[in-house]
Every structure is written in C-alpha cells, then in structure tokens.
Design a protein around this motif. Structure first.
Motif, short mmCIF file in Angstrom:
data_model
loop_
_atom_site.label_atom_id
_atom_site.label_comp_id
_atom_site.label_asym_id
_atom_site.label_seq_id
_atom_site.Cartn_x
_atom_site.Cartn_y
_atom_site.Cartn_z
N PHE A 188 47.76 97.91 -4.07
CA PHE A 188 46.69 97.23 -4.16
C PHE A 188 46.58 96.77 -2.63
O PHE A 188 46.87 96.58 -2.26
N TRP A 189 44.97 97.27 -2.52
CA TRP A 189 43.58 96.43 -1.80
C TRP A 189 43.75 95.25 -1.77
O TRP A 189 43.11 94.99 -3.42
N VAL A 190 43.81 94.33 -1.45
CA VAL A 190 43.70 92.62 -1.33
C VAL A 190 42.49 91.62 -0.46
O VAL A 190 43.47 92.12 1.21
N ASN B 271 52.49 96.27 -2.12
CA ASN B 271 53.08 96.83 -2.98
C ASN B 271 52.80 95.91 -3.93
O ASN B 271 52.68 94.44 -4.38
N HIS B 272 53.60 95.75 -5.76
CA HIS B 272 54.28 95.87 -6.71
C HIS B 272 55.10 94.47 -6.50
O HIS B 272 55.48 93.73 -7.42
N GLN B 273 56.20 94.60 -5.42
CA GLN B 273 56.81 93.80 -4.95
C GLN B 273 56.26 92.53 -3.71
O GLN B 273 57.30 91.04 -3.08
N ALA C 8 47.62 85.90 5.33
CA ALA C 8 48.90 86.08 4.68
C ALA C 8 47.73 86.59 3.29
O ALA C 8 47.09 86.77 3.22
N LEU C 9 49.14 86.60 2.01
CA LEU C 9 48.93 86.81 0.87
C LEU C 9 48.66 85.40 -0.08
O LEU C 9 49.91 85.13 -0.18
N HIS D 137 47.68 89.85 -10.10
CA HIS D 137 47.23 91.26 -10.36
C HIS D 137 48.14 92.10 -10.12
O HIS D 137 48.09 92.74 -10.45
N SER D 138 48.93 92.14 -10.15
CA SER D 138 50.46 93.07 -9.79
C SER D 138 50.70 92.70 -11.43
O SER D 138 50.62 94.10 -11.28
#
Length: 282
Positions: free
Chosen positions: A69-71, A90-92, A103-104, A112-113
């Motif tokens: 997903f884009w964030v 990704n979900h990891q 940064a995430l 969200h994941s």
C-alpha cells in the motif's frame, strides 16, 4: 441521463442512480489514478483543517500488488505532498519504493497494515486527528442518527473502539482495531483519539472521513443546546443508509471536492507514471 428511476414496487417513489467509479485496463493507468486521488485527499484534508502536525495517515493499495500500500511519509505536511513523496510499503513494514528518503510512520503501518490484511474489500483507509472527531471521540459513544448524513454510518457501518492505551505502536492494537471495524464497517470512532474510515477507493474513504467529522460536529452542536435530540427512527435510518451510505454514493460525493482542489492546485494531476508498467517487487 436521469439521476433517478421510478421504483416499480412503490408507486410515486423514485430511486437514485449513482455513477460508478472508473475501471482501468492497465496497472500503470490505475496507479496514476489512485496517486492523483491520494494526493488530492491529502491536499483537501489540509484545506479543510482535518490534519494536525505530524499526525495522520492515508493509504491505498497498489492496483498491481494488492499486498502493498501507498502511504504518506512521516512528518510531511499534507498540504505539500506530491507523488514523489508517497511510500510503497509491504505488510512487514518494509519500504519497497518511493518516499524520497522519507520515513514510515509506525502508527500508520500498525493500523493500516492490519486493516488492509483482513479486509480484502478495503482499498483505502484514512485517519487524522480532526478537531471534531477528537472532541466526539471523548464521549466514547457511537454517532446518533439525528441527520440524513448521519445515516451514512447507520448500524454496523461504524463502531466505537473503546479505551485509550497510548500512541498506537504495537501490532496487537492494530489487530484489535481491525477486529472492531468488522467485516462490513466503514468507520471507527477511536475513543480519546479520533476517527478512521475505510472504503473501496481513495475517494470513498476520504469522503466518509469528511462526512463523519462533520456529523460529529453537528451532533456536538446539537448536544450543546441542551435540548433533547430527535433521532431518526431505525427503520427510516436503515432505508436512508442504502442510498446515502452506499459505496457509489461515497465515491460520487468526493468528485466535487476533487474538482475543486485540482482546479485550485492543478499540479495534483501532474503525476508522472513513466515506467510504472515495469514496477517489479521481489
């Protein structure tokens, strides 16, 4: 073309016909579209003062890789986000592409994941610390059906995520939120925190957030009068929700906002997707 049709079951009654979201024949075209919508949603949230500081995150699945997903990057103003800023995750919690070194946000990943993982129908999710959403969340109560617009969230379309356990930073909390949202929910009132909405498109999820925040505002204003709230009967609210709360209605309601923000900020439409057909993820 008429926007309504006659109800053959009930003489004198009309049914609304909502337009449908567009369909795409290539991943690159679909990706360009969702990035435009995602950027527009960020800019719109900023314009409507739904953002606050570094808090808030909007996501959308990649059309080619639905497990990614884009964030938005952590700490970037919603008003300034461009296509180059968006991060593919990704979900990891690994950054796959983009972001320009941004940064995430851990909370964005944790919340969200888990929702994207358990709800295949959810293409986009929105969470921000909007003023009226925060104020309403302190009540720890679901929205009352006191207006036509509130009927968008009738029944299990929204839920209250009870309690507050600090900044969301662990995956178990994200899993609990996803569970509370349920298989059909489109919104959460996160107690002492704020609002979260989901949808089958960025357009839908973003409009649900705007609408929910305004419904919270309307209820708080009505409660402030001290008068008894006149609630819509459940059967009427349920019937109303079939029209105003449908996925197509959510998508369609966002289109005037998209038109407004892209006319004011036409650079939103300048998403460069050259080479996206060759996007390869290991």
């Amino acid at each position: 073309m008429s926007s309504f049709t006659r109800d053959t079951q009930t003489p004198g009654k009309f049914l609304f016909k909502m337009p449908h979201p567009p369909e795409f024949t290539s991943a690159s075209t679909a990706r360009r579209h969702i990035k435009q919508r995602l950027i527009a949603a960020f800019r719109l949230f900023a314009k409507l003062h739904l953002d606050e500081g570094i808090a808030g995150h909007l996501t959308c699945r990649d059309p080619q890789y639905p497990d990614l997903f884009w964030v938005n990057p952590f700490g970037k103003s919603f008003s300034c986000i461009t296509a180059a800023d968006l991060i593919l995750v990704n979900h990891q919690g690994n950054i796959i592409k983009g972001g320009g070194g941004g940064a995430l946000n851990a909370a964005a990943f944790v919340i969200h994941s888990k929702i994207h993982a358990v709800r295949a129908d959810v293409q986009a999710a929105c969470h921000s610390h909007s003023l009226h959403g925060k104020a309403f969340s302190a009540l720890g109560q679901p929205l009352k059906m006191i207006t036509q617009d509130a009927c968008m969230f009738f029944g299990d379309a929204h839920a209250v995520f009870p309690g507050f356990h600090g900044v969301v930073a662990d995956e178990e909390e994200g899993e609990k939120m996803a569970e509370c949202l349920g298989p059909q929910g489109k919104a959460l009132v996160m107690q002492n925190h704020g609002l979260l909405t989901v949808g089958g498109s960025v357009d839908e999820a973003a409009f649900w957030f705007i609408a929910l925040d305004r419904c919270c505002h309307a209820q708080l204003l009505a409660m402030a009068t001290g008068c008894e709230l006149q609630e819509i009967p459940a059967e009427v609210a349920q019937e109303t929700s079939r029209t105003v709360g449908s996925a197509n209605s959510g998508w369609f309601n966002f289109q005037p906002y998209f038109e407004m923000i892209t006319r004011e900020q036409p650079d939103i439409l300048g998403v460069d997707e050259e080479g996206e057909e060759e996007l390869v993820v290991d």
